[in-house]
Design an enzyme around this catalytic site. Sequence first.
Site, mmCIF file in Angstrom:
data_model
loop_
_atom_site.group_PDB
_atom_site.id
_atom_site.type_symbol
_atom_site.label_atom_id
_atom_site.label_comp_id
_atom_site.label_asym_id
_atom_site.label_seq_id
_atom_site.Cartn_x
_atom_site.Cartn_y
_atom_site.Cartn_z
ATOM 1 C CB SER A 120 -28.352 -18.460 69.864
ATOM 2 O OG SER A 120 -28.424 -18.282 68.457
ATOM 3 N N GLY B 250 -17.509 -17.116 63.686
ATOM 4 C CA GLY B 250 -16.762 -16.204 64.532
ATOM 5 C C GLY B 250 -17.531 -15.029 65.085
ATOM 6 N N GLY C 228 -19.364 -15.160 67.413
ATOM 7 C CA GLY C 228 -19.266 -15.321 68.872
ATOM 8 C C GLY C 228 -17.836 -15.274 69.398
ATOM 9 C CD GLU D 242 -17.095 -21.532 67.203
ATOM 10 O OE1 GLU D 242 -16.715 -20.779 66.277
ATOM 11 O OE2 GLU D 242 -18.231 -21.444 67.723
HETATM 12 O O1 DER Z 1 -19.311 -17.666 66.535
HETATM 13 C C1 DER Z 1 -19.642 -18.675 65.914
HETATM 14 O O2 DER Z 1 -18.926 -19.219 65.047
HETATM 15 C C2 DER Z 1 -21.028 -19.195 66.152
HETATM 16 O O3 DER Z 1 -21.104 -20.516 65.728
HETATM 17 C C3 DER Z 1 -21.962 -18.296 65.400
HETATM 18 O O4 DER Z 1 -21.437 -18.038 64.154
HETATM 19 C C4 DER Z 1 -23.340 -18.874 65.244
HETATM 20 O O5 DER Z 1 -24.083 -18.295 66.245
HETATM 21 P P1 DER Z 1 -25.673 -18.382 66.237
HETATM 22 O O6 DER Z 1 -25.984 -19.869 66.202
HETATM 23 O O7 DER Z 1 -26.057 -17.732 67.524
HETATM 24 O O8 DER Z 1 -26.142 -17.661 65.015
#
Ligand code: DER
Length: 228
Positions: free
Chosen positions: A30, A98, A100, A106
Site C-alpha cells: 500500500s 513479504g 504481500g 521484489e
Molecule cells: O510484501 C511486501 O514486501 C510489501 O512491501 C509490504 O511488506 C509492505 O506493504 P505495506 O506498504 O502495505 O505495508
Amino acid sequence: AEQVEAKRNAGYRAAEEVRDGMVVGLGTGSTVFFAMERLGERIIREGLCVAGVPTSYQAAIRARRYGIPLTSLDEHPELDIAIDGADQVDPALRLIKGRGAALLREKCVCDAARSVFIVVDPSKMVDTLNAPVPVEVLPFAVEAVSRRLAALGADPVLREGVKKDGPVVTDNGNFIIDCDFKAIAEPGRLEAEIASIPGALECGLFCGYMEKITVIVGEEKGCRIVSL
Ligand code: DER
C-alpha cells in the site's frame, strides 16, 4: 489517518527521486501505491519519461491505472531505482518483507537496482527484526522444507488464503510459509541458512542491500531520510 498521511508522504517523496529516462522497479504493497500515484502525476504534468518493472500482478495493475508505462526485468536487467515497502527495518537497514507475498520478485528487482528507496511509516522501524519471515516454497517440497525451517528454530505456518480456500499461491505459482523466529539475532546468517534449503526459493530477509538502501520514513508532516 496519520499512518495514511505518513505513507503518502513517504511514497510521494520517493517518486521525486525518479529522473527522466529512468527504469524503475515498482514494489508491492500500500505504501508504494503513493509513489506510483505521484509518478503518474509527474508523467502527466512534467512529461516524465519512465518505465516501470512491476514486482507483482498488484503492482502491474496499479501502475497501469496510474499511467506508468511497464517493461520487464528481461528488457532491463539493470534498474536505475527500485521503490518498495517493507514490514520491518532495523538500524543496519536490514529488512523483513513479504507480507504481500511478492518477496521473490521484489528481491530480484532490489538486486537489479542501483539504488533502492524503501518507503515506510514509523511503525516499521524496529531495533531488532522480530516479525515472522515469509519463505516462498516450491509446493512439491512444502512439507520437507517446513521441517528444515522448524529445525532452524521457526514455527512454520503455511499461509492460507482469505478469499480463497487452501494455501495462498504466489504470482510465481508457489506457496508461502510464514516462519516466526521471534527476535532474530543474526538476520544475515539466517537469510543464508534459509537460502541453503532446496525448495526454499526465497525468503523475506533482505540483509545484503544496506549500502544501496535509503529508507524514507513518512511522518504526519513530511518525512525522514535514513541511510548508512
Ligand atoms: O510484501 C511486501 O514486501 C510489501 O512491501 C509490504 O511488506 C509492505 O506493504 P505495506 O506498504 O502495505 O505495508
